[in-house]
Write a protein that holds these residues in place. Structure first.
Motif, PDB file in Angstrom:
ATOM      1  N   VAL A 196       2.319  18.934  -6.369  1.00  0.00           N
ATOM      2  CA  VAL A 196       3.445  18.082  -6.738  1.00  0.00           C
ATOM      3  C   VAL A 196       3.922  17.425  -5.449  1.00  0.00           C
ATOM      4  CG1 VAL A 196       5.185  19.911  -6.550  1.00  0.00           C
ATOM      5  CG2 VAL A 196       5.639  17.915  -7.982  1.00  0.00           C
ATOM      6  N   ASN A 197       4.290  16.155  -5.545  1.00  0.00           N
ATOM      7  CA  ASN A 197       4.710  15.463  -4.330  1.00  0.00           C
ATOM      8  C   ASN A 197       6.215  15.207  -4.317  1.00  0.00           C
ATOM      9  OD1 ASN A 197       4.079  13.331  -6.380  1.00  0.00           O
ATOM     10  ND2 ASN A 197       4.821  11.995  -4.730  1.00  0.00           N
ATOM     11  N   ASP A 198       6.749  15.201  -3.112  1.00  0.00           N
ATOM     12  CA  ASP A 198       8.112  14.760  -2.834  1.00  0.00           C
ATOM     13  C   ASP A 198       7.938  13.700  -1.761  1.00  0.00           C
ATOM     14  OD1 ASP A 198      10.808  14.406  -2.460  1.00  0.00           O
ATOM     15  OD2 ASP A 198      11.117  16.297  -1.403  1.00  0.00           O
ATOM     16  N   GLY A 199       7.879  12.446  -2.173  1.00  0.00           N
ATOM     17  CA  GLY A 199       7.454  11.410  -1.245  1.00  0.00           C
ATOM     18  C   GLY A 199       6.010  11.679  -0.896  1.00  0.00           C
ATOM     19  N   PHE A 200       5.725  11.787   0.400  1.00  0.00           N
ATOM     20  CA  PHE A 200       4.360  12.076   0.826  1.00  0.00           C
ATOM     21  C   PHE A 200       4.115  13.560   1.098  1.00  0.00           C
ATOM     22  CE2 PHE A 200       4.669   7.517   1.740  1.00  0.00           C
ATOM     23  CZ  PHE A 200       3.545   7.085   1.058  1.00  0.00           C
ATOM     24  N   ASP A 201       5.149  14.393   1.032  1.00  0.00           N
ATOM     25  CA  ASP A 201       4.966  15.835   1.193  1.00  0.00           C
ATOM     26  C   ASP A 201       4.367  16.401  -0.087  1.00  0.00           C
ATOM     27  OD1 ASP A 201       6.057  15.673   3.709  1.00  0.00           O
ATOM     28  OD2 ASP A 201       7.997  16.520   3.133  1.00  0.00           O
ATOM     29  N   PRO A 225       0.808  -1.229   0.000  1.00  0.00           N
ATOM     30  CA  PRO A 225       0.000   0.000   0.000  1.00  0.00           C
ATOM     31  C   PRO A 225       0.844   1.284   0.000  1.00  0.00           C
ATOM     32  CG  PRO A 225      -0.909  -1.574   1.539  1.00  0.00           C
ATOM     33  CD  PRO A 225       0.423  -2.129   1.081  1.00  0.00           C
ATOM     34  N   ARG A 226       1.995   1.268   0.649  1.00  0.00           N
ATOM     35  CA  ARG A 226       2.859   2.453   0.655  1.00  0.00           C
ATOM     36  C   ARG A 226       3.293   2.810  -0.769  1.00  0.00           C
ATOM     37  NH1 ARG A 226       6.006   5.351   4.198  1.00  0.00           N
ATOM     38  NH2 ARG A 226       7.880   6.254   3.271  1.00  0.00           N
ATOM     39  N   GLN A 227       3.762   1.816  -1.508  1.00  0.00           N
ATOM     40  CA  GLN A 227       4.199   2.073  -2.883  1.00  0.00           C
ATOM     41  C   GLN A 227       3.020   2.414  -3.782  1.00  0.00           C
ATOM     42  OE1 GLN A 227       7.518   2.371  -3.779  1.00  0.00           O
ATOM     43  NE2 GLN A 227       6.489   3.391  -5.487  1.00  0.00           N
ATOM     44  N   LEU A 228       1.888   1.754  -3.570  1.00  0.00           N
ATOM     45  CA  LEU A 228       0.679   2.083  -4.342  1.00  0.00           C
ATOM     46  C   LEU A 228       0.291   3.549  -4.127  1.00  0.00           C
ATOM     47  CD1 LEU A 228      -1.413  -1.144  -3.677  1.00  0.00           C
ATOM     48  CD2 LEU A 228      -0.451  -0.424  -5.884  1.00  0.00           C
ATOM     49  N   PRO A 252       1.539  15.098   5.509  1.00  0.00           N
ATOM     50  CA  PRO A 252       0.547  14.214   6.113  1.00  0.00           C
ATOM     51  C   PRO A 252       1.013  13.616   7.440  1.00  0.00           C
ATOM     52  CG  PRO A 252       0.833  13.707   3.788  1.00  0.00           C
ATOM     53  CD  PRO A 252       1.932  14.647   4.175  1.00  0.00           C
ATOM     54  N   GLU A 253       0.056  13.486   8.359  1.00  0.00           N
ATOM     55  CA  GLU A 253       0.278  12.795   9.628  1.00  0.00           C
ATOM     56  C   GLU A 253      -0.398  11.427   9.611  1.00  0.00           C
ATOM     57  OE1 GLU A 253      -1.411  15.778  12.132  1.00  0.00           O
ATOM     58  OE2 GLU A 253       0.497  16.842  12.331  1.00  0.00           O
ATOM     59  N   ARG A 254      -1.482  11.332   8.868  1.00  0.00           N
ATOM     60  CA  ARG A 254      -2.181  10.063   8.624  1.00  0.00           C
ATOM     61  C   ARG A 254      -2.551  10.048   7.153  1.00  0.00           C
ATOM     62  NH1 ARG A 254      -6.638   8.274  12.867  1.00  0.00           N
ATOM     63  NH2 ARG A 254      -5.938   6.228  12.202  1.00  0.00           N
ATOM     64  N   LEU A 255      -2.400   8.880   6.534  1.00  0.00           N
ATOM     65  CA  LEU A 255      -2.705   8.757   5.117  1.00  0.00           C
ATOM     66  C   LEU A 255      -3.241   7.357   4.860  1.00  0.00           C
ATOM     67  CD1 LEU A 255      -0.766  10.134   2.155  1.00  0.00           C
ATOM     68  CD2 LEU A 255      -1.353   7.715   2.127  1.00  0.00           C
ATOM     69  N   TYR A 256      -4.299   7.295   4.073  1.00  0.00           N
ATOM     70  CA  TYR A 256      -4.921   6.027   3.699  1.00  0.00           C
ATOM     71  C   TYR A 256      -4.954   5.915   2.184  1.00  0.00           C
ATOM     72  CZ  TYR A 256      -6.660   5.899   8.478  1.00  0.00           C
ATOM     73  OH  TYR A 256      -6.758   5.883   9.851  1.00  0.00           O
ATOM     74  N   PHE A 257      -4.683   4.702   1.692  1.00  0.00           N
ATOM     75  CA  PHE A 257      -4.865   4.405   0.282  1.00  0.00           C
ATOM     76  C   PHE A 257      -6.168   3.625   0.157  1.00  0.00           C
ATOM     77  CE2 PHE A 257      -4.296   1.788  -3.578  1.00  0.00           C
ATOM     78  CZ  PHE A 257      -4.172   2.828  -4.488  1.00  0.00           C
ATOM     79  N   ILE A 258      -7.098   4.169  -0.618  1.00  0.00           N
ATOM     80  CA  ILE A 258      -8.424   3.586  -0.823  1.00  0.00           C
ATOM     81  C   ILE A 258      -8.374   2.703  -2.065  1.00  0.00           C
ATOM     82  CG2 ILE A 258     -10.882   4.092  -1.182  1.00  0.00           C
ATOM     83  CD1 ILE A 258      -9.467   5.338   1.412  1.00  0.00           C
ATOM     84  N   ASP A 259      -8.947   1.498  -1.976  1.00  0.00           N
ATOM     85  CA  ASP A 259      -9.009   0.612  -3.139  1.00  0.00           C
ATOM     86  C   ASP A 259     -10.264  -0.252  -3.047  1.00  0.00           C
ATOM     87  OD1 ASP A 259      -8.703  -1.130  -5.243  1.00  0.00           O
ATOM     88  OD2 ASP A 259      -6.634  -1.670  -4.756  1.00  0.00           O
ATOM     89  N   ASP A 298      -6.204   1.071   3.288  1.00  0.00           N
ATOM     90  CA  ASP A 298      -5.025   0.684   4.039  1.00  0.00           C
ATOM     91  C   ASP A 298      -4.374   1.929   4.595  1.00  0.00           C
ATOM     92  OD1 ASP A 298      -4.719  -2.234   3.425  1.00  0.00           O
ATOM     93  OD2 ASP A 298      -4.662  -1.466   1.363  1.00  0.00           O
ATOM     94  N   GLU A 299      -4.100   1.938   5.896  1.00  0.00           N
ATOM     95  CA  GLU A 299      -3.340   3.052   6.459  1.00  0.00           C
ATOM     96  C   GLU A 299      -1.880   2.847   6.070  1.00  0.00           C
ATOM     97  OE1 GLU A 299      -2.715   5.797  10.405  1.00  0.00           O
ATOM     98  OE2 GLU A 299      -3.911   3.972  10.572  1.00  0.00           O
ATOM     99  N   VAL A 300      -1.277   3.929   5.586  1.00  0.00           N
ATOM    100  CA  VAL A 300       0.115   3.895   5.148  1.00  0.00           C
ATOM    101  C   VAL A 300       0.987   4.472   6.243  1.00  0.00           C
ATOM    102  CG1 VAL A 300       1.755   4.786   3.443  1.00  0.00           C
ATOM    103  CG2 VAL A 300      -0.555   4.088   2.724  1.00  0.00           C
ATOM    104  N   ALA A 301       2.000   3.714   6.642  1.00  0.00           N
ATOM    105  CA  ALA A 301       2.940   4.211   7.662  1.00  0.00           C
ATOM    106  C   ALA A 301       3.775   5.329   7.054  1.00  0.00           C
ATOM    107  CB  ALA A 301       3.839   3.068   8.131  1.00  0.00           C
ATOM    108  N   LEU A 302       3.823   6.446   7.766  1.00  0.00           N
ATOM    109  CA  LEU A 302       4.566   7.614   7.261  1.00  0.00           C
ATOM    110  C   LEU A 302       5.862   7.801   8.027  1.00  0.00           C
ATOM    111  CD1 LEU A 302       1.536  10.009   6.858  1.00  0.00           C
ATOM    112  CD2 LEU A 302       2.696   8.723   5.073  1.00  0.00           C
TER     113      LEU A 302
END
Length: 150
Positions: A38-43, A6-9, A130-137, A146-150
């Protein structure tokens, strides 16, 4: 079978999309606004004029939520990002680096007329961390995230 990551997704999704919708709160109440990022990783870096309602809200309450998704017709195809985090105004080198990254993702801006070029220099540039991030599928089930560990 390949392990689902999920992190890579989420990182791939961020890199291949352009618009996020911000949900802000401030003295004038709740407000939503769509911005290019524009993103730099999750920023996530984005720009906005300081006089806008969402920018005024971010100044008052720098904690916000955001979503990134396409406009789907079939609920089983829905994928996207939900997040909450802190936003900060960029200055100095971080601002210049972010502008360069933004122009790389949106090269048409480099060919913009002088008015647009001046506007890009004059607007506020922000970073949403982000402090919390979820990937929806939803292809994995209605409301799957899925909650993504940041």
């Amino acid at each position: 079978m390949t392990q689902r990551n999920p992190r890579q997704l989420a990182l791939d999704y961020l890199a291949t999309h352009q618009v996020m919708t911000l949900a802000t709160e401030g003295p004038e109440g709740l407000w939503a606004a769509a911005v290019f990022y524009v993103n730099d990783g999750f920023d996530l870096t984005f720009l906005s004029a300081g006089h806008t309602r969402h920018a005024r809200n971010m100044t008052a309450v720098p904690h916000l939520a955001a979503t990134i998704q396409e406009d789907y017709r079939d609920w089983q195809q829905i994928k996207g990002i939900q997040l909450e985090g802190q936003v900060s105004l960029l200055t100095d080198v971080s601002r210049e680096t972010s502008i360069a990254r933004y122009l790389q993702k949106y090269p048409f801006l480099a060919q913009a007329d002088a008015n647009m070029q001046n506007a890009l220099v004059e607007v506020n540039w922000y970073c949403l961390r982000p402090e919390r991030l979820y990937f929806i599928d939803n292809s994995l089930g209605l409301g799957h995230r899925d909650e993504v560990a940041l």
